[in-house]
Enzyme design. Structure first.
Site, PDB file in Angstrom:
ATOM      1  N   LYS A 215       0.791  -1.266  -0.155  1.00 22.04           N
ATOM      2  CA  LYS A 215      -0.069   0.097   0.156  1.00 22.04           C
ATOM      3  C   LYS A 215       0.815   1.249   0.084  1.00 22.04           C
ATOM      4  O   LYS A 215       0.845   2.306  -0.925  1.00 22.04           O
ATOM      5  CB  LYS A 215      -1.046   0.067   1.203  1.00 22.04           C
ATOM      6  N   CYS A 269      -2.815  11.240   1.740  1.00 20.98           N
ATOM      7  CA  CYS A 269      -2.123   9.849   1.639  1.00 20.98           C
ATOM      8  C   CYS A 269      -0.697  10.117   0.876  1.00 20.98           C
ATOM      9  O   CYS A 269       0.247   9.738   1.345  1.00 20.98           O
ATOM     10  CB  CYS A 269      -2.924   8.959   0.556  1.00 20.98           C
TER      11      CYS A 269
HETATM   12  N1  SAJ Z   1      -1.280  15.481  -8.514  1.00 21.18           N
HETATM   13  C1  SAJ Z   1      -0.577  15.918  -9.207  1.00 21.18           C
HETATM   14  N2  SAJ Z   1      -0.305  15.564 -10.669  1.00 21.18           N
HETATM   15  C2  SAJ Z   1      -0.763  14.350 -11.000  1.00 21.18           C
HETATM   16  C3  SAJ Z   1      -1.604  13.573 -10.285  1.00 21.18           C
HETATM   17  C4  SAJ Z   1      -1.813  14.226  -9.140  1.00 21.18           C
HETATM   18  O1  SAJ Z   1       0.360  17.081  -9.241  1.00 21.18           O
HETATM   19  O2  SAJ Z   1      -0.319  14.223 -12.142  1.00 21.18           O
HETATM   20  C5  SAJ Z   1      -1.599  15.817  -7.004  1.00 21.18           C
HETATM   21  C6  SAJ Z   1      -3.126  16.135  -6.892  1.00 21.18           C
HETATM   22  O3  SAJ Z   1      -3.532  17.466  -7.331  1.00 21.18           O
HETATM   23  C7  SAJ Z   1      -3.174  15.988  -5.507  1.00 21.18           C
HETATM   24  C8  SAJ Z   1      -2.103  14.793  -5.109  1.00 21.18           C
HETATM   25  O4  SAJ Z   1      -1.350  14.850  -6.060  1.00 21.18           O
HETATM   26  O5  SAJ Z   1      -2.866  17.212  -4.658  1.00 21.18           O
HETATM   27  C9  SAJ Z   1      -2.756  13.656  -4.863  1.00 21.18           C
HETATM   28  O6  SAJ Z   1      -3.617  13.216  -5.648  1.00 21.18           O
HETATM   29  P1  SAJ Z   1      -4.266  11.855  -6.108  1.00 21.18           P
HETATM   30  O7  SAJ Z   1      -5.117  12.022  -7.253  1.00 21.18           O
HETATM   31  O8  SAJ Z   1      -2.958  11.297  -7.158  1.00 21.18           O
HETATM   32  O9  SAJ Z   1      -4.501  10.967  -5.095  1.00 21.18           O
HETATM   33  P2  SAJ Z   1      -5.329  10.883  -3.728  1.00 21.18           P
HETATM   34  O10 SAJ Z   1      -4.431  11.362  -2.596  1.00 21.18           O
HETATM   35  O11 SAJ Z   1      -6.834  11.319  -4.101  1.00 21.18           O
HETATM   36  O12 SAJ Z   1      -5.565   9.260  -3.739  1.00 21.18           O
HETATM   37  C10 SAJ Z   1      -4.170   8.467  -3.802  1.00 21.18           C
HETATM   38  C11 SAJ Z   1      -4.647   7.345  -4.731  1.00 21.18           C
HETATM   39  N3  SAJ Z   1      -3.321   6.408  -4.821  1.00 21.18           N
HETATM   40  C12 SAJ Z   1      -2.927   6.286  -5.972  1.00 21.18           C
HETATM   41  O13 SAJ Z   1      -3.363   6.544  -7.033  1.00 21.18           O
HETATM   42  C13 SAJ Z   1      -1.802   5.469  -6.055  1.00 21.18           C
HETATM   43  C14 SAJ Z   1      -5.799   6.326  -4.357  1.00 21.18           C
HETATM   44  O14 SAJ Z   1      -5.849   5.185  -4.900  1.00 21.18           O
HETATM   45  C15 SAJ Z   1      -5.206   5.863  -2.955  1.00 21.18           C
HETATM   46  O15 SAJ Z   1      -6.366   5.036  -2.210  1.00 21.18           O
HETATM   47  C16 SAJ Z   1      -5.161   7.246  -1.794  1.00 21.18           C
HETATM   48  O16 SAJ Z   1      -4.041   7.967  -2.263  1.00 21.18           O
HETATM   49  C17 SAJ Z   1      -4.953   6.686  -0.322  1.00 21.18           C
HETATM   50  O17 SAJ Z   1      -6.049   6.845   0.467  1.00 21.18           O
HETATM   51  O18 SAJ Z   1      -3.673   6.081  -0.170  1.00 21.18           O
END
Ligand code: SAJ
Length: 418
Positions: A215, A269
């Site tokens: 995870k 996360c």
């Molecule tokens: N972000 C970027 N660039 C990107 C993608 C995201 O800057 O290309 C930023 C987003 O704006 C945000 C952050 O990263 O600030 C996180 O966003 P996210 O959509 O990547 O992830 P979370 O935090 O909403 O959810 C993640 C997910 N993990 C993965 O995709 C590996 C989700 O599946 C998990 O369940 C969750 O973390 C968790 O609870 O751990």
């Protein structure tokens, strides 16, 4: 053996993971008691309401409560299975704060009877599931807790990390594959019987420590990939090349998939979980630590760029579009956009900063101390601004017409108005 759980279930922690899980299980005909220490959350759920925005969750909660399958309370009841879905934040030194998990284990312990299942869903450092078992053992020396290599235990303890994406939780909770790691193979099998109730994805059985690390690795992988994109953005900026074009072209290679640069990485996360790996293996997790540092530095870089642009004006108005931690959610906790707005307001105390977010109705606590930030509607803010900074790619912002941005300095940190 493909047993499916029957009996009563209690879920501790009714947040973004606990509540959707409670709904998914209750709607499969299981009596679920949700337990939360926050009386406001308990009261809202008892009325069939959801205390936060997540697509399709509200209808699920009101339905499950109306059917009498889901009840909320602040006391842990007797049950056949217990799921722990409480937060695991980090301490100042980036080690995990397991106090909520420990408190949950200690509240469950007095209710346990032989044959019960305890599942830890909270994202946790390697070894935490083992600790849950020993915290329970300390309260209940009468129970035989599972021990690796031994058959027979009174209680089955396992880790089943959640993996759902905020904004798509109700879909992904059903469709994602699930990793279920038991302290013994029988523990994994017993815990899997719960997820078979609703999971359509594959259920992958393993040991608890592998599930814990897998995870953390998933989120560290994403963090490193975003850090790579953010570093490319710095390099491209210095070379006067459009980073979005570069990534678009590179991603046409069949084995390249670079994520997007942005104003930083938020949420509870991705900015947290990699630190659990770093603190488990400090001398080894060098790339993972550097990625964290690159992403944590992003809001400062974005704010510095805006301040530099603002210096070209006498008394500019700056509109910052987006406050949440990512697009189309209402969650402002650990939001890099909020950091950027705060840093700009602090660096330019005489400048009016208009903060715009269709999902945020009142001034976030973190920004309340600044006298020069105002919450504003998108239309008015863009109209009045000399500098427009796009921080979160909410759908309504994507739809803003280019003609409305004419004559203004536009800093699009998400690359949506290219
Ligand atoms: N972000 C970027 N660039 C990107 C993608 C995201 O800057 O290309 C930023 C987003 O704006 C945000 C952050 O990263 O600030 C996180 O966003 P996210 O959509 O990547 O992830 P979370 O935090 O909403 O959810 C993640 C997910 N993990 C993965 O995709 C590996 C989700 O599946 C998990 O369940 C969750 O973390 C968790 O609870 O751990």
């Amino acid at each position: 053996m493909t047993e499916i759980f029957k009996g009563r279930l209690a879920i501790l922690g009714l947040g973004y993971i606990g509540l959707p899980t409670a709904v998914a299980i209750a709607t499969r005909g299981i009596d679920v008691t949700g337990v939360d220490i926050n009386p406001a959350i308990v009261a809202a759920i008892c009325r069939g309401e959801v205390p936060f925005v997540e697509p399709d969750l509200a209808v699920g909660v009101s339905g499950a409560v109306a059917m009498g399958r889901l009840v909320a309370t602040s006391e842990v009841p007797e049950a056949d299975a217990f799921i722990i879905a409480v937060p695991t934040p980090f301490n100042e030194d980036h080690t995990a704060d397991l106090s909520y998990v420990k408190a949950a284990a200690e509240q469950i312990a007095p209710r346990l009877k032989p044959g019960n299942i305890v599942v830890l869903e909270s994202t946790s450092p390697p070894g935490t599931t083992e600790m849950v078992s020993s915290w329970i053992a300390a309260v209940r020396p009468d129970l035989k807790m599972p021990r690796d290599g031994e058959n027979g235990a009174d209680i089955y303890v396992a880790h089943c990390p959640e993996r759902v994406l905020p904004g798509r939780i109700m879909i992904e909770i059903i469709t994602n594959d699930r990793v279920v790691g038991g302290l013994t193979p029988l523990c994994a099998e017993k815990a899997a019987s719960i997820y078979r109730l609703f999971a359509q994805g594959e259920i992958l059985l393993t040991d608890a420590a592998s599930a814990e690390l897998a995870k953390l690795v998933e989120n560290a992988y994403r963090d490193v990939n975003i850090a790579f994109a953010n570093e490319l953005s710095l390099i491209s900026e210095a070379l006067h090349i459009d980073v979005w074009e570069v990534i678009r072209l590179a991603n046409r290679h069949p084995r390249v998939s670079i994520l997007s640069p942005g104003p930083g990485v938020g949420g509870h996360c991705i900015p947290v979980d990699p630190w659990f790996i770093v603190s488990a293996a400090p001398g080894l997790a060098k790339l993972i630590r550097t990625a964290r540092e690159v992403n944590d530095r992003r809001p400062h870089h974005v704010a510095e760029q805006v301040v530099m642009k603002a210096k070209r004006f006498h008394a500019p108005t700056i509109a910052c579009l987006g406050l949440t931690f990512k697009a189309n959610v209402d969650d402002v906790r650990e939001s890099p956009a909020i950091d950027v707005v705060g840093l700009i307001a602090r660096a330019l105390p005489d400048v009016e900063v208009l903060a715009v977010d269709p999902y945020v109705e009142k001034m976030p606590r973190q920004l309340a101390e600044y006298g020069n930030i105002r919450l504003e509607q998108a239309y008015d803010a863009v109209e009045r601004a000399d500098i427009v900074v796009l921080l979160v790619e909410h759908d309504p912002f994507r739809a803003i017409r280019h003609t409305r941005l004419g004559g203004k300095i536009v800093y699009d940190t998400r690359g949506v108005w290219r």
